[in-house]
Design an enzyme around this catalytic site. Structure first.
Site, PDB file in Angstrom:
ATOM      1  N   GLU B  56     -61.872 -20.399  79.477  1.00  0.00           N
ATOM      2  CA  GLU B  56     -63.317 -19.918  78.978  1.00  0.00           C
ATOM      3  C   GLU B  56     -64.330 -19.333  79.996  1.00  0.00           C
ATOM      4  O   GLU B  56     -64.853 -18.466  79.723  1.00  0.00           O
ATOM      5  CB  GLU B  56     -63.960 -21.042  78.186  1.00  0.00           C
ATOM      6  N   PHE B  81     -66.262 -25.506  73.719  1.00  0.00           N
ATOM      7  CA  PHE B  81     -65.493 -25.106  74.951  1.00  0.00           C
ATOM      8  C   PHE B  81     -65.996 -24.068  75.468  1.00  0.00           C
ATOM      9  O   PHE B  81     -66.346 -23.892  76.665  1.00  0.00           O
ATOM     10  CB  PHE B  81     -64.152 -24.835  74.817  1.00  0.00           C
TER      11      PHE B  81
HETATM   12  C1  LIG Z   1     -60.792 -26.038  76.766  1.00  0.00           C
HETATM   13  C2  LIG Z   1     -60.218 -25.696  75.571  1.00  0.00           C
HETATM   14  N1  LIG Z   1     -59.818 -24.577  75.169  1.00  0.00           N
HETATM   15  C3  LIG Z   1     -59.103 -24.433  74.065  1.00  0.00           C
HETATM   16  C4  LIG Z   1     -58.629 -25.405  73.254  1.00  0.00           C
HETATM   17  C5  LIG Z   1     -57.790 -24.992  71.901  1.00  0.00           C
HETATM   18  N2  LIG Z   1     -56.311 -25.477  71.972  1.00  0.00           N
HETATM   19  C6  LIG Z   1     -55.895 -26.361  71.786  1.00  0.00           C
HETATM   20  S1  LIG Z   1     -54.275 -26.622  72.208  1.00  0.00           S
HETATM   21  C7  LIG Z   1     -54.223 -25.296  72.655  1.00  0.00           C
HETATM   22  C8  LIG Z   1     -52.886 -24.578  73.474  1.00  0.00           C
HETATM   23  C9  LIG Z   1     -52.271 -25.485  74.368  1.00  0.00           C
HETATM   24  O1  LIG Z   1     -51.211 -24.795  74.850  1.00  0.00           O
HETATM   25  P1  LIG Z   1     -50.211 -25.910  75.783  1.00  0.00           P
HETATM   26  O2  LIG Z   1     -51.168 -26.358  76.889  1.00  0.00           O
HETATM   27  O3  LIG Z   1     -49.070 -25.058  76.292  1.00  0.00           O
HETATM   28  O4  LIG Z   1     -49.852 -27.195  75.010  1.00  0.00           O
HETATM   29  P2  LIG Z   1     -48.540 -27.523  74.354  1.00  0.00           P
HETATM   30  O5  LIG Z   1     -47.530 -26.239  74.212  1.00  0.00           O
HETATM   31  O6  LIG Z   1     -47.840 -28.630  75.147  1.00  0.00           O
HETATM   32  O7  LIG Z   1     -48.767 -28.005  73.018  1.00  0.00           O
HETATM   33  C10 LIG Z   1     -55.255 -24.577  72.597  1.00  0.00           C
HETATM   34  C11 LIG Z   1     -55.868 -23.366  73.216  1.00  0.00           C
HETATM   35  C12 LIG Z   1     -58.661 -26.750  73.722  1.00  0.00           C
HETATM   36  N3  LIG Z   1     -58.309 -27.782  73.067  1.00  0.00           N
HETATM   37  N4  LIG Z   1     -59.633 -26.909  74.745  1.00  0.00           N
END
Ligand SMILES: Cc1ncc(C[n+]2csc(CCOP(=O)(O)OP(=O)(O)O)c2C)c(N)n1
Ligand SMILES: [Mg+2]
Lengths: 275, 313
Positions: B56, B81
């Site tokens: 962000e 966020f």
């Molecule tokens: C600071 C923040 N920005 C955005 C999000 C929204 N968000 C939740 S999960 C995610 C994707 C996560 O991907 P990854 O880290 O690869 O997780 P996995 O594939 O293991 O589920 C996003 C963008 C968040 N939870 N926190």
């Protein structure tokens, strides 16, 4: 290093199977949640909670415990399942996931869930906290270790790399990070959204000891944690190659299953597939 | 009031329209494009869309750079966020630099529901309002959302727009005008003024109807722009009715309630009650249950109206 004998592996495989069942049934019941990134982390979480971490379910706040931080907080269902398997609370409570009044929030909350060391859900914050408790352990002269599970999308957050420099600078060999390297994030494949480049080279350049493993192979996972304990003067990162949605054929490698719960019909098919 | 529309859907579509008319409009997202529905813009204008990943602070800074070079970037992420993690970047690189960056905070208020306390943006208006040069807008519904996006396309300078995820009742008239900084009077009454923004406007209108049946007549005013506040409209209403209730899906500390209280305390001290989140975190539950648990209800608005009326006697 301990090699697992067959019965132990069986036990762990049973833990994993039950954890997958819980992830699917609890998100189904709630009608929302994140099955994909929970299923990819099952084996890592099972080995950590059942074999590696020194924790006391009877006394979650035991001041000599090893710490675990679920930095990718949306995988709360796998953390809750692991905590229940380890005995922090009764497994039936898992079914209250995401309901008003439940102790099991949509994302982990240290305010109300026994065994949750810090609230998370805002990605990118866990490694700094691991560094903090690791520094405190050094000051106190304890053997405590800090484990932190990161998503591969999550490590796009700048704070992760700020923290990575801190761990290396302070030679925090009691910090162990695991990257759930499933290659998918919310909007699509990590390489398409914003590439990580050579992940291993990045961590090594930041001063870390890096170990690459198959993140669903119980023996490899166990060995990597044991090796990490032996490495002195540097933190260790375990790059766990995993499959998002692992164990359910129609969820595997599907970005669409990041944050959607299975409906009743899908749940039934999924549960039958679990091994 | 049975028709509903998801503000984010209206936002996503309006952004595509704006993009078709103005080539300088660019859209940036932080790995949430499906949830924010900027994916619609990406599909239409792939070369004017940038995904910054889960980053962000980087998102806002990149937006600032694009604005510095003459573009009009809309930077999108979840409200909590975005305004929390990247507050300093918004403060320095956007507001102090006085750049034309549109900061779009999604999944606002209680709309992320069961995601739980970490995910409910209940403080973003306060954070954005505190920044010099920042304009802060929360449309009442999807219809007004489309108008707000259009208005932002013509607006010059830093602005924050709050966008909800879940469908909410439509209370806005298609033909009604939307001017940034000008509140819209929906109902005029004698006994008290209800000032509302976002989804709470529909509840204020319901409350007004119930109060009418009890012989109490109230203003209902849509304060879609929380900054700059329409002080002449609010002061006129407060001097006419002598009692004010605010309603918002946000903490009352520094939100609409705080803004109105600051204005009235210095210019026209009348009894004020604030319906909103009372200095607490949320919980994990569906949106309607969250409204109950956090006190964001028609009943609480009615109660507050009765309290301010008796307080002025
Ligand atoms: C600071 C923040 N920005 C955005 C999000 C929204 N968000 C939740 S999960 C995610 C994707 C996560 O991907 P990854 O880290 O690869 O997780 P996995 O594939 O293991 O589920 C996003 C963008 C968040 N939870 N926190
Ligand atoms: Mg991933």
């Amino acid at each position: 290093m301990v090699q697992f004998v067959e019965p132990q592996l069986h036990e762990l495989a049973d833990n994993c199977k039950r954890m997958r069942q819980w992830i699917l049934t609890t998100t189904n019941k709630a009608g929302s949640g994140h099955p994909g990134g929970s299923l990819s982390a099952v084996e890592v979480m099972a080995v950590l909670y059942m074999k590696i971490m020194r924790v006391d379910p009877e006394n979650p706040d035991w001041d000599r415990r090893d710490y675990f931080f679920l930095s990718k907080g949306h995988a709360a269902p796998v953390l809750y399942a692991a905590l229940a398997e380890r005995g922090f609370f009764p497994a039936e409570e898992l079914m209250t996931l995401r309901q008003a009044g439940s102790r099991l929030h949509g994302h982990p909350s240290s305010e109300c869930t026994p065994g949750v060391d810090i609230s998370s859900g805002s990605l990118g914050q866990g490694l700094s906290i691991a560094n903090g408790v690791a520094l405190a352990a050094r000051l106190k002269g304890t053997e405590q270790r800090a484990y932190v599970l990161l998503g591969d999308g999550e490590i796009q957050e700048g704070q992760v790399w700020e923290a990575a420099m801190t761990s290396a600078h302070y030679k925090l060999d009691n910090v162990c990070a695991i990257v759930d390297y499933n290659r998918l994030q919310l909007d699509g494949p990590v390489d398409e959204v914003k590439t990580l480049g050579s992940l291993r080279a990045k961590w090594e350049a930041f001063g870390w000891n890096a170990i690459e493993i198959d993140g669903h192979h119980l023996q490899e996972i166990y060995n990597s944690f044991e090796k990490a304990k032996e490495v002195k003067g540097r933190p260790t990162v375990i790059l766990a190659h995993t499959v998002k949605g692992k164990g359910v054929s129609f969820m595997e490698n599907q970005v669409g299953w990041h944050g959607v719960a299975p409906n009743d019909e899908q749940l039934e098919i999924a549960l039958k597939e679990l091994r | 009031m049975s028709k509903t529309l998801a503000p984010r859907e209206a936002f996503g579509k309006a952004l595509v329209q704006l993009g078709a008319e103005n080539e300088d409009i660019l859209v940036l997202d932080a790995d949430c494009s499906k949830a924010t529905m900027t994916s619609l813009f990406q599909k239409e204008f792939p070369h004017r869309f940038f995904n910054l990943g889960i980053a962000e602070a980087d998102l806002v800074g990149t937006g600032a750079g694009l604005a510095l070079a003459g573009k009009t970037p809309f930077v999108n992420a979840y409200a909590n966020f975005l305004t929390g993690r990247a507050w300093d970047q918004i403060r320095i690189s956007v507001c102090y630099a006085n750049l034309n960056v549109k900061v779009i905070g999604h999944n606002s208020g209680t709309s992320p529901g069961q995601e739980g306390p970490t995910h409910l943006p209940l403080e973003d208006i306060t954070l954005m309002r505190a920044l010099p040069r920042m304009t802060v807008i929360e449309p009442a519904d999807g219809v007004e959302m489309a108008k707000a996006v259009r208005a932002l396309g013509e607006h010059e300078g830093p602005a924050y727009l709050r966008v909800g995820r879940m469908p909410t009742p439509i209370v806005n008239r298609e033909a009604g005008r939307f001017v940034i900084g000008k509140a819209n009077v929906y109902l005029e009454g004698k006994d008290a003024s209800i000032l509302a923004c976002g989804v709470m406007l529909s509840k204020a209108l319901e409350a007004a109807e119930e109060l009418k049946a009890e012989g109490i007549s109230v203003d209902v005013i849509n304060v879609h722009t929380i900054k700059p506040l329409d002080s002449s409209c609010i002061l006129e209403a407060a001097s006419r009715t002598g009692a004010v209730v605010t309603a918002e899906e946000h903490t009352v500390i520094g939100g609409l309630g705080g803004a109105v209280a600051e204005l009235l305390a210095q210019n026209l001290p009348v009894p004020v009650r604030m319906v909103g989140v009372q200095d607490r975190f949320g919980l994990s539950a569906k949106m309607p249950e969250l409204h109950e648990a956090l006190g964001l209800t028609r009943e609480n608005i009615i109660k507050a109206v009765k309290e301010v009326i008796s307080a002025k006697k």
